[in-house]
Structure formats: C-alpha cells, structure tokens
Design a protein around this motif. Sequence first.
Motif, PDB file in Angstrom:
ATOM      1  N   LEU A  66      35.521  10.151 -38.414  1.00 15.86           N
ATOM      2  CA  LEU A  66      36.947   9.899 -38.210  1.00 15.86           C
ATOM      3  C   LEU A  66      37.208   9.237 -36.851  1.00 15.86           C
ATOM      4  N   PHE A  67      36.510   9.711 -35.817  1.00 19.55           N
ATOM      5  CA  PHE A  67      36.702   9.194 -34.458  1.00 19.55           C
ATOM      6  C   PHE A  67      35.365   9.211 -33.723  1.00 19.55           C
ATOM      7  N   PHE A  68      35.309   8.495 -32.593  1.00 16.30           N
ATOM      8  CA  PHE A  68      34.207   8.611 -31.659  1.00 16.30           C
ATOM      9  C   PHE A  68      34.771   9.142 -30.352  1.00 16.30           C
ATOM     10  N   VAL A  69      34.201  10.249 -29.844  1.00 12.37           N
ATOM     11  CA  VAL A  69      34.620  10.821 -28.563  1.00 12.37           C
ATOM     12  C   VAL A  69      33.558  10.484 -27.525  1.00 12.37           C
ATOM     13  N   ASN A  70      33.952   9.732 -26.517  1.00  9.95           N
ATOM     14  CA  ASN A  70      33.035   9.282 -25.475  1.00  9.95           C
ATOM     15  C   ASN A  70      32.742  10.444 -24.518  1.00  9.95           C
ATOM     16  N   SER A  71      31.484  10.833 -24.433  1.00 10.26           N
ATOM     17  CA  SER A  71      31.134  12.036 -23.674  1.00 10.26           C
ATOM     18  C   SER A  71      31.283  11.895 -22.168  1.00 10.26           C
ATOM     19  N   ILE A  72      31.317  10.666 -21.655  1.00  8.43           N
ATOM     20  CA  ILE A  72      31.409  10.525 -20.193  1.00  8.43           C
ATOM     21  C   ILE A  72      32.843  10.466 -19.690  1.00  8.43           C
ATOM     22  N   ASN A  73      33.789  10.130 -20.566  1.00 13.08           N
ATOM     23  CA  ASN A  73      35.182  10.043 -20.095  1.00 13.08           C
ATOM     24  C   ASN A  73      36.184  10.676 -21.055  1.00 13.08           C
ATOM     25  N   GLY A  74      35.723  11.206 -22.173  1.00 12.12           N
ATOM     26  CA  GLY A  74      36.617  11.875 -23.116  1.00 12.12           C
ATOM     27  C   GLY A  74      37.471  10.945 -23.949  1.00 12.12           C
ATOM     28  N   LYS A  75      37.311   9.638 -23.779  1.00 14.22           N
ATOM     29  CA  LYS A  75      38.139   8.691 -24.533  1.00 14.22           C
ATOM     30  C   LYS A  75      37.836   8.776 -26.029  1.00 14.22           C
ATOM     31  N   VAL A  76      38.905   8.751 -26.837  1.00 19.82           N
ATOM     32  CA  VAL A  76      38.766   8.851 -28.287  1.00 19.82           C
ATOM     33  C   VAL A  76      38.995   7.472 -28.911  1.00 19.82           C
ATOM     34  N   THR A  77      37.996   6.987 -29.642  1.00 23.63           N
ATOM     35  CA  THR A  77      38.097   5.696 -30.331  1.00 23.63           C
ATOM     36  C   THR A  77      38.307   5.944 -31.821  1.00 23.63           C
TER      37      THR A  77
END
Length: 544
Positions: A66-77
């Motif tokens: 459903l989404f990608f959560v970037n582990s270094i900054n928490g940004k949700v794509t």
Amino acid sequence: MSSHIKTLLSLPLILTAGLGSAANAQNPKSTFTIVRSTQWGAQNYNPFVPGDQHLLPTNSAIYESLFFVNSINGKVTPVLGTKYTWSKDNKTLTVSTRPNVKWHDGKAFSAADAAFSFNYLKQYPALDTSGIWKSGLSSVKATNPTTLVFTFATPNTPIFQYIAATPMVPEHLWKDVKDPSTFTNTKPVGTGPFVADSYSQQALRVLKNPNYWIKGQPYVDALVWIATSTNDAAQLKLLSGEADFGYVGISDPKTYASKSPTASYWWPTNNINFLYFNTVKAPFNDVGFRRGVAAAIDTREVAQKAYAGAVAAASPAAVFPGQQKQWLTNAAKSTFDAAAADKALTAAGYKKDASGNRLGKDGKVLPSFKILVGAGWTDFITMAQVIGTNLKKVGINTSIDQQAWGSYSGGLQTGSYDMGISWGWGNGSTPYYTFNAAFNPDFSAPVGKTAASNLSRYTNPAITKALETFSATSDAAAQQQAMTTIVSTVMKEQPWVPLTDRVNFGLFNTSKFTGFPSAENPYNDSSPDDTNGARLLYLNVKPK
C-alpha cells in the motif's frame, strides 16, 4: 559455504537457457543488473513466505504494497494506497486505494483484493510474520472499491509501518490456494512494474510490465539478478560494470568508490548491528555473565575494523543517530573496560584457573562459544574476529560459525546458537520498532520453534508494558517516558551488545544508468534489492 569465488556461466548463456520464446521475442534493449552475494533456493514467488524462501524480485518488482515508509526519515510514499487517516481514538485506520490498477493478468485491482490479502494473513497466522493480527487489529474490510478500513480493538499506531509494507495479492487467484505455506507460486501475478520471466540458480530475470499504472515507467526493460558466493566477488562484478547495483556489506565503501570513476555508494544509517546472546542457554541466561562479556567488547574497534571508519560504533542505548536527539534523555556512553569486565565476571561467579581460562560456576572451564555469522559476510566475520580477540583477554574462547543464509537465519530464529551477529530485525522511524521486534513476547518462541524476531528470546514485563504504552498513544511525552523505561531496562539486562550503526549498503556503478538514490535525493533509504523500497530504485533508474 566456501569462501572461494564460484565461476559463473556468462550471463547471456544463463539467460538464454530456459527462456521461453515470448521472452526471447521481447529482447529487452536495457537491462539493469543486480548482484547478490547469496545462492537462492527453489523457484518460489510466494510473497507471504519469509524472505529467505522466496525469490528476490518477489516483493521488490512483482508484488506491491500500500505504501513505502522510508526508514531514515519516516516519509511515506503512496503505492497501491493513495492516502491514509487515523480516527481520533486511533482505533480506525482508513486507506484510500489506487483506482485504474490492473493485475498482470489484466484483471482490475480493488480494495477488495487488499482486504483479502490482510484477511488471508489472519486465516493463515504462520504467514503473519509482522504480527499484524497480534497487535490489536480486529477487522479489515473494503467498504467500496477504493476504500479500505482497518478496525482495532486496542490502538496501535506503530503498526502502520507493517500494514504499509504488506504485499497485495489477487483474490481471484489466491482464494483457491489451500496451503499457502507450501505454495511456490511459480507463475506470479502482481501489480508491480515487472513480470517474472526466467529463473536459474545463478540468474533471475524479470521484464517490464507494459501495462504498469505509472505511465512511462519503469525506464528499463528488464532487471537481472546474478549470484556470487561472497561480498568480495559481488564487489568485483560492480567494479567491472557487470552489475549496476548491489546491496553489499563490504568493509570500506570509500576504497570501493576510489577504484573506478563510475563506482559510487550511499550508506545511510537506519539500523544497528548487534551481538545477540541466546538468553535461554547457560551461561547467557545469567545477566552477570552477559554484562561482563559486554564490558569486554570494544565496539569502537569493532566498527573501525569492520567498516574502516565509514560506520560508527553503536550507542549502547541501541538508538541510532538520527533518533537520539528526540528519544534519548541522557547520552549513553560505552561501558568497554577490559579490567572491569574481568572483575565483573569473577564477581558474577565465573572465576579463572591458573592458565587464565574462565570457569563456569561449576568450576569447569567454559566451552568455546560459537559466534554465528553469515557465510562470506566480510563485515560480520571481521566483527566476530575482533570480539573473539577481546573476549580471549578475559579468558573466554570463541570460534566463528559461518553459515549460509538459511541455516544462519534459522539458527538465530530457533535458538540453536550461542552468540550471533545480526541487525535489528525490526526498524523504522522511531526506536519502538527495534525494541518491539527484539523483545515483544509475541515475536518469541520456545527453543526449537521459530521466533519471528525476538532472537535473544529475552522478555521482561517492564519492557512489555512500556511497549504497550508507547503503541497505544500518540502523546509525545507518554511515548518518551515509555522509551526511557525500555532503554534503561535493556541496558541493565544486556540481552545483546549494540556493536555498530547499521547502514543500508547501496553500491552502484553509474556507467550505464542515472537516477540512483542519494543523500540529496533520498527517495528510498538505499533499500536492499529484495524489499519494497528497492521498487523505487527500479522505477527511477534511467539508461544513459
């Protein structure tokens, strides 16, 4: 696995052998090549079985979440989900799913497929390796073709990261799969940017999905994975231009980048490497012994020798640098002191004999303990060598136990090891993910059974309660207090030794392609090649 470099057939020969006529007819003009230091197993594209059992393109190129959560900054794509909202009481999560997406077989994707995918994990709990259904979730329903509603009996806001990463499968194909744990899914149907093509023990190929929902992407026609037996062999493939990307834990990325004008790397910190103690096995079940061993290990030396200064020693609090300002109330300092370690072990009941060998409480010389590492993983092997030298100084003997991935991960998960070096098997935008994966009782298991991620098999009521408190609230002060309890308890009980910061090991050769992630353009976190974050790399790289 032996450390010598296995001779591979030339790539064209590998790919030609076993390719269907349709694949040959496609004849991709641009092929992006990924090198992997492993030998993968049977042809299996089942996205629900653990990562060591399914093939590398499964969750990175074929299936989508459903989404990608970037582990270094928490940004949700956004991926198959376009937006999400929590209710005020944090008991309802509503996700809008993407319209006009088709499965590889041409059928339409809808929120009903997504609901099916989550309920499938409920139906077959062995597949729920992230513990989504153990974490307060009570139902998942599609209320219309583009709306997905998650209802929780108890609030659990951190679970979003795992919901976001769960692969979506087509209901019309999977509803008839009666035993998903053994289903090899050799003809996978996903929504991803690539479709499965050819398989062999040395090379895998996927081809561009011509009907992908992002118009004009991916920019490359094919992805190929090639296998090597060691990290050093993988590095050589990258330097020679035979590979364009590799997730490779070499000791010195700066030296790698200096060897070719087209060699580059991006290693952002998003985890920690630990020495895990098997706390259900004597003498590692004794906190006094664990603390003595921990004090004997010079983590600065471990980091320096394993990564030549490119990666720092870990904080003893097990919180990595990007999260320390927010989550650490007091700076944690290294406890390394060989003399103090020696005294601590003696005080804990582990005396020395006249030859300097450490004795157990029964007066017998302690056995030589094995340190489990992945075969050919030069960084972990170096760490184990330094640890062995450090422990020898306090009378403890060790040996390095190199195992291929299946027996390495299996040994850690079934509790058949003494000490083992591995990363945090949960990580994310707050330290909660590291500690929850490592010490939540739900992710442990009796010895011999598979623990999802509690590799040390250590649990503590104070930690369990604090994890529950953290996950049930969105109040920053309450979460901070819970995290302080967790950190202080873990540091006191020492079920592991935080060794070094862990980075994502993105190595690139830019001779043929542009669009790689970087600190300036962190669209992913330099994700491993077989995860949903790597999908963004495969979508963004462009032939020169």
